[in-house]
Structure formats: structure tokens, C-alpha cells
Design an enzyme around this catalytic site. Sequence first.
Site, PDB file in Angstrom:
ATOM      1  N   ARG A  51     119.910 -22.832 100.503  1.00 16.84           N
ATOM      2  CA  ARG A  51     120.825 -23.600 101.337  1.00 16.84           C
ATOM      3  C   ARG A  51     120.715 -25.113 101.165  1.00 16.84           C
ATOM      4  O   ARG A  51     121.707 -25.803 100.965  1.00 16.84           O
ATOM      5  CB  ARG A  51     120.599 -23.316 102.837  1.00 16.84           C
ATOM      6  CG  ARG A  51     121.388 -22.184 103.395  1.00 16.84           C
ATOM      7  CD  ARG A  51     120.564 -21.502 104.442  1.00 16.84           C
ATOM      8  NE  ARG A  51     119.399 -20.978 103.793  1.00 16.84           N
ATOM      9  CZ  ARG A  51     119.378 -19.793 103.181  1.00 16.84           C
ATOM     10  NH1 ARG A  51     120.425 -19.038 103.193  1.00 16.84           N
ATOM     11  NH2 ARG A  51     118.304 -19.377 102.542  1.00 16.84           N
ATOM     12  N   THR A  52     119.510 -25.630 101.262  1.00 14.02           N
ATOM     13  CA  THR A  52     119.386 -27.085 101.320  1.00 14.02           C
ATOM     14  C   THR A  52     119.827 -27.711  99.987  1.00 14.02           C
ATOM     15  O   THR A  52     120.635 -28.634  99.963  1.00 14.02           O
ATOM     16  CB  THR A  52     117.936 -27.475 101.668  1.00 14.02           C
ATOM     17  OG1 THR A  52     117.542 -26.722 102.803  1.00 14.02           O
ATOM     18  CG2 THR A  52     117.821 -28.957 101.976  1.00 14.02           C
ATOM     19  N   LYS A  80     103.092 -31.583  84.199  1.00 11.65           N
ATOM     20  CA  LYS A  80     102.182 -32.287  83.276  1.00 11.65           C
ATOM     21  C   LYS A  80     101.280 -33.245  84.034  1.00 11.65           C
ATOM     22  O   LYS A  80     100.536 -34.012  83.437  1.00 11.65           O
ATOM     23  CB  LYS A  80     103.000 -33.082  82.250  1.00 11.65           C
ATOM     24  CG  LYS A  80     103.948 -32.248  81.434  1.00 11.65           C
ATOM     25  CD  LYS A  80     104.792 -33.174  80.543  1.00 11.65           C
ATOM     26  CE  LYS A  80     106.112 -32.508  80.178  1.00 11.65           C
ATOM     27  NZ  LYS A  80     107.081 -33.494  79.681  1.00 11.65           N
ATOM     28  N   ARG A 101     112.505 -32.005  98.168  1.00 11.90           N
ATOM     29  CA  ARG A 101     111.702 -31.016  98.904  1.00 11.90           C
ATOM     30  C   ARG A 101     110.364 -30.880  98.191  1.00 11.90           C
ATOM     31  O   ARG A 101     110.317 -30.833  96.964  1.00 11.90           O
ATOM     32  CB  ARG A 101     112.413 -29.661  98.939  1.00 11.90           C
ATOM     33  CG  ARG A 101     111.504 -28.575  99.502  1.00 11.90           C
ATOM     34  CD  ARG A 101     112.236 -27.283  99.750  1.00 11.90           C
ATOM     35  NE  ARG A 101     113.136 -27.402 100.892  1.00 11.90           N
ATOM     36  CZ  ARG A 101     113.778 -26.389 101.440  1.00 11.90           C
ATOM     37  NH1 ARG A 101     113.622 -25.170 100.952  1.00 11.90           N
ATOM     38  NH2 ARG A 101     114.582 -26.556 102.469  1.00 11.90           N
ATOM     39  N   HIS A 129     111.903 -31.013 108.589  1.00 11.25           N
ATOM     40  CA  HIS A 129     113.076 -30.647 107.787  1.00 11.25           C
ATOM     41  C   HIS A 129     114.276 -31.315 108.470  1.00 11.25           C
ATOM     42  O   HIS A 129     115.094 -30.649 109.104  1.00 11.25           O
ATOM     43  CB  HIS A 129     113.220 -29.125 107.748  1.00 11.25           C
ATOM     44  CG  HIS A 129     114.191 -28.604 106.737  1.00 11.25           C
ATOM     45  ND1 HIS A 129     115.129 -29.387 106.094  1.00 11.25           N
ATOM     46  CD2 HIS A 129     114.369 -27.340 106.242  1.00 11.25           C
ATOM     47  CE1 HIS A 129     115.839 -28.638 105.277  1.00 11.25           C
ATOM     48  NE2 HIS A 129     115.394 -27.401 105.343  1.00 11.25           N
TER      49      HIS A 129
HETATM   50  N1   CP Z   1     117.305 -23.540 105.808  1.00  7.85           N
HETATM   51  C1   CP Z   1     116.712 -23.799 104.635  1.00  7.85           C
HETATM   52  O1   CP Z   1     115.967 -24.780 104.460  1.00  7.85           O
HETATM   53  O2   CP Z   1     116.998 -22.895 103.633  1.00  7.85           O
HETATM   54  P1   CP Z   1     116.541 -23.013 102.135  1.00  7.85           P
HETATM   55  O3   CP Z   1     115.045 -22.876 102.094  1.00  7.85           O
HETATM   56  O4   CP Z   1     117.252 -21.913 101.401  1.00  7.85           O
HETATM   57  O5   CP Z   1     116.923 -24.388 101.640  1.00  7.85           O
END
Ligand code: CP
Length: 304
Positions: A51-52, A80, A101, A129
Amino acid sequence: MRHLMSPLDFTTEELDKLFDLAASIEKDPQKYAHACDGKILATCFYEPSTRTRLSFESAMTRLGGRIIGFSDAASSSASKGESVSDTIRIISCYADICAMRHPKEGAPMVAAEKSGIPVINAGDGGHQHPTQTLTDLMTIRSLHGKLNNFTIGLCGDLKFGRTVHSLIHALVRYEGIRFIFISPEELKVPDYITDMLKEKNIPYEEVIRLESVISQLDLLYMTRVQKERFFNEEDYVRLKDFYILNASKMELANKNMLVLHPLPRVNEISVEVDDDPRAAYFKQAQYGVYVRMALILTLLGINV
Ligand code: CP
């Protein structure tokens, strides 16, 4: 230049503006279709995501911009031994904005300190998040109609679930919010969060059984048990199916209660709930695109 590390980086007034912009994009996407012509978003994902990452990429593409990036640390020069600080210096030469991320808490913050472009924390370990929180708030505002005066139950892995930590921090700034934390003993919300709630005199209670409180909730925020953050498989297996929201539990709930989930789900919401009009989690994912479009425009300082 502005980054997004935590939902608290925006005031509630700024969030209102952001959500107004996201609502305007939802209503008339064509108006924004060329807003980011010539701009590049880098998605640097050192941890898996559907999703993100894809909603960021969809958001930039829908704004007319382009995307570069990696979806796996193993395919980047992190494999590396390159540091996050060096990587962002390089990405700053290639892109106008970066969503990152990382499994290590604070890594996007380290990147932001060395970055020449806005950095968005797309999830750092079990910490925060913020863009999921923007998505959650946008969903609540759009479907529940307000961001104040409600009781929200957060259920599942409240210890490792970074979406839960970010959402609580964001909601304490609104009036009349009452929290009910529903988790097994081992997955309780961290002490630093309950300490913060006590300090601010925000009402909360901690329970184990979902059935004992579901009728009190305006919103139920379900979460997955975070397998990747467990130290041993045995504990995960014991706890993973602790909560399963199904049609019979939904019968105990208020007829207007919304069910949210940041997704992905495993077993914690039975598929039979998907057709319940109170199930809002797929719509929530859709709001994630509009809110990320609004965020990109805001951080790049683009007015349409
Ligand atoms: N909600 C969410 O962070 O989903 P993903 O891990 O798929 O990005």
C-alpha cells in the site's frame, strides 16, 4: 524545506488544510493531473510494502510526475554497506522528494538531516507511520464526519504496531477522544504512550476481550500481529489469531461503528466482514492515495 517524520510535524490547522486539499483532489482529480509535471519522487523501501509504496507511486503518477526507487534493500547499495545518510545525498541529486521506509527506528530522520530534498517517513521499525495516520484521519473525517468526540478501540498488536502509535499521538490533539486498548498482555500499548495519556488527562482503558467493549465503540481499529518484529516464532504463533473479527462479533457493535485496518490483514478480520457496510478498510486504502497526493503537493510547495 520540510520533512514529515511524525504526524505531529503538522499542526491540526495544517492537517485540516491538507485534508481539504485531499478532498478537493478526490472530487476533481483532473484539476491536479499536471501539478507535478517534471518532478520526481524517489521511493526508497528497505522493508516490504504494498500500500504505502504503490500509493505513493500512484499519487505522484496521478499528479503528472515520475518515480524512481527501490523496493528491497538487497537490490540497493545498502547491501554493500552504504549508509542511509550517503544514500539520501545521492537520491537528492536524482529526485525532488523521497518517501523512505526502513526497519530501523529513526532511519528516515537520519536521512532527513543530510537530505537536500523533503523526506517522508513511510514507516520506521515499530516507531511511526505518519502517512498511514494521515490516511486514517482522512478516512475518519470523511466517513465519520468529524475528528473529535468519539470512542475508538484499537485492537491487536498495540506493542509493535507503528500505525497505532502514530494514530494515538495524532488523536490526542482533538477534543473528546476516549481510547479503549484491546490486546493480550504481551502486546499492550507501550508505557511511554500510556504515560503520555495520563499526563494529558486523556481517558483510556486496557482490556483483553473485544466482545466486552465492542458495543461502546464508534470506531474499531484492527491491527495485524507484527510477525516481523517478534523475537521468536513460538510467541508469534501463540498470539497471531488472538483476535478474529467476524460477523457474530459485528452483531454486538453499534450500527454506525466503522471498522478500520491499515492492512495487510492476516486472519484478524474474517472476509465475511468485508461486505458489512461498516467495513471501511478498503475505502481507507483509497483515501491513502488522495492524502499522499495532497502531501506531495504540500511538501513541494505547489499550489494549484
Ligand atoms: N498500511 C501499510 O503500511 O501497508 P504496507 O505495509 O503494504 O505499505
